[in-house]
Design a protein around this motif. Structure first.
Motif, PDB file in Angstrom:
ATOM      1  N   LEU A 118      38.727  38.129  54.481  1.00 55.69           N
ATOM      2  CA  LEU A 118      37.974  39.275  53.382  1.00 55.69           C
ATOM      3  C   LEU A 118      38.706  40.448  53.585  1.00 55.69           C
ATOM      4  O   LEU A 118      38.414  41.313  52.803  1.00 55.69           O
ATOM      5  CB  LEU A 118      36.599  39.383  53.145  1.00 55.69           C
ATOM      6  CG  LEU A 118      36.283  37.993  52.423  1.00 55.69           C
ATOM      7  CD1 LEU A 118      34.503  38.537  51.785  1.00 55.69           C
ATOM      8  CD2 LEU A 118      36.488  37.571  51.438  1.00 55.69           C
ATOM      9  N   LEU A 120      34.830  43.775  45.887  1.00 54.04           N
ATOM     10  CA  LEU A 120      35.632  42.711  46.209  1.00 54.04           C
ATOM     11  C   LEU A 120      36.613  42.580  45.745  1.00 54.04           C
ATOM     12  O   LEU A 120      35.953  42.374  43.784  1.00 54.04           O
ATOM     13  CB  LEU A 120      34.457  41.766  46.987  1.00 54.04           C
ATOM     14  CG  LEU A 120      35.010  40.640  47.165  1.00 54.04           C
ATOM     15  CD1 LEU A 120      35.477  40.410  48.821  1.00 54.04           C
ATOM     16  CD2 LEU A 120      33.566  39.591  47.603  1.00 54.04           C
ATOM     17  N   VAL A 152      39.784  36.501  44.819  1.00 56.04           N
ATOM     18  CA  VAL A 152      40.084  35.841  46.093  1.00 56.04           C
ATOM     19  C   VAL A 152      40.798  34.132  45.719  1.00 56.04           C
ATOM     20  O   VAL A 152      39.501  33.354  46.107  1.00 56.04           O
ATOM     21  CB  VAL A 152      40.089  36.209  48.225  1.00 56.04           C
ATOM     22  CG1 VAL A 152      40.803  34.968  48.644  1.00 56.04           C
ATOM     23  CG2 VAL A 152      39.512  36.927  48.598  1.00 56.04           C
ATOM     24  N   VAL A 160      32.681  33.169  47.932  1.00 55.13           N
ATOM     25  CA  VAL A 160      32.171  34.655  48.673  1.00 55.13           C
ATOM     26  C   VAL A 160      30.535  34.633  48.435  1.00 55.13           C
ATOM     27  O   VAL A 160      30.192  34.838  47.474  1.00 55.13           O
ATOM     28  CB  VAL A 160      32.651  36.136  48.348  1.00 55.13           C
ATOM     29  CG1 VAL A 160      32.372  36.817  49.527  1.00 55.13           C
ATOM     30  CG2 VAL A 160      34.178  35.482  49.094  1.00 55.13           C
ATOM     31  N   PHE A 219      38.026  43.095  50.281  1.00 59.32           N
ATOM     32  CA  PHE A 219      37.693  44.515  50.774  1.00 59.32           C
ATOM     33  C   PHE A 219      36.932  45.492  50.945  1.00 59.32           C
ATOM     34  O   PHE A 219      38.133  45.560  51.929  1.00 59.32           O
ATOM     35  CB  PHE A 219      36.361  43.329  51.365  1.00 59.32           C
ATOM     36  CG  PHE A 219      34.814  44.212  51.621  1.00 59.32           C
ATOM     37  CD1 PHE A 219      33.854  44.635  50.589  1.00 59.32           C
ATOM     38  CD2 PHE A 219      34.101  44.414  53.291  1.00 59.32           C
ATOM     39  CE1 PHE A 219      32.515  45.360  50.257  1.00 59.32           C
ATOM     40  CE2 PHE A 219      33.218  44.567  52.963  1.00 59.32           C
ATOM     41  CZ  PHE A 219      32.148  45.311  52.110  1.00 59.32           C
ATOM     42  N   ALA A 266      33.154  32.729  52.820  1.00 58.04           N
ATOM     43  CA  ALA A 266      33.282  33.730  53.182  1.00 58.04           C
ATOM     44  C   ALA A 266      32.205  34.203  52.916  1.00 58.04           C
ATOM     45  O   ALA A 266      31.219  33.806  52.264  1.00 58.04           O
ATOM     46  CB  ALA A 266      34.356  34.193  52.436  1.00 58.04           C
ATOM     47  N   TYR A 326      31.488  41.052  57.672  1.00 59.80           N
ATOM     48  CA  TYR A 326      32.269  40.450  56.260  1.00 59.80           C
ATOM     49  C   TYR A 326      33.553  39.546  57.244  1.00 59.80           C
ATOM     50  O   TYR A 326      33.980  39.742  58.265  1.00 59.80           O
ATOM     51  CB  TYR A 326      33.175  41.529  55.783  1.00 59.80           C
ATOM     52  CG  TYR A 326      34.239  42.454  56.497  1.00 59.80           C
ATOM     53  CD1 TYR A 326      35.721  41.977  56.393  1.00 59.80           C
ATOM     54  CD2 TYR A 326      34.025  43.415  57.603  1.00 59.80           C
ATOM     55  CE1 TYR A 326      36.693  42.444  57.191  1.00 59.80           C
ATOM     56  CE2 TYR A 326      35.160  44.150  58.383  1.00 59.80           C
ATOM     57  CZ  TYR A 326      36.443  43.636  57.843  1.00 59.80           C
ATOM     58  OH  TYR A 326      37.485  44.031  58.498  1.00 59.80           O
TER      59      TYR A 326
END
Length: 123
Positions: free
Chosen positions: A12, A92, A95, A100, A16, A60, A8
């Motif tokens: 994050l 998640l 953000v 993502v 996450f 991301a 990841y």
């Protein structure tokens, strides 16, 4: 078995919830491929250095590799991939400003060569 490796983006790290993801994922994987939660192992790798898409900082990623013993049919593997994506999505937090991409790959561990040993040590 199964072995799960999650990479990841470092952006994050706070969004996450990896521990909750692992605890939620194991029963889903066990049910989908008819195995035991006790055999599930998930490892996380924070990726600090990557080039995503055009390299812009708003990109991301989460990539999940799920290695399972060979012999499952294609439909079971598709079902597993979809279930893993759902669990990841649920863990998640948004953000602001990030895009993502979450991906899943299911691979086979060859039953002929896979080996496992388990030792239980007294407390």
């Amino acid at each position: 078995m199964p072995h799960i490796v999650v990479e990841y983006s470092d952006t994050l790290a706070d969004a996450f919830d990896r521990r909750a993801f692992g605890f939620a994922l194991h029963p889903v994987v066990a049910k989908t491929i008819d195995t035991q939660v006790a055999g599930c192992k998930t490892r996380f790798r924070r990726v600090e250095d990557a080039v995503l898409a055009d390299g812009a900082p708003h990109h991301a990623m989460i990539h999940i590799e799920v290695a399972i013993l060979s012999g499952r049919d294609a439909e079971t593997k598709r079902e597993l991939s979809g279930a893993v994506l759902e669990v990841a999505r649920a863990h998640l937090a948004p953000v602001p400003g990030l895009t993502v991409q979450t991906t899943v790959n299911v691979t086979d561990l060859d039953r002929a060569w896979y080996a496992k040993d388990e030792q239980v040590f007294p407390a």
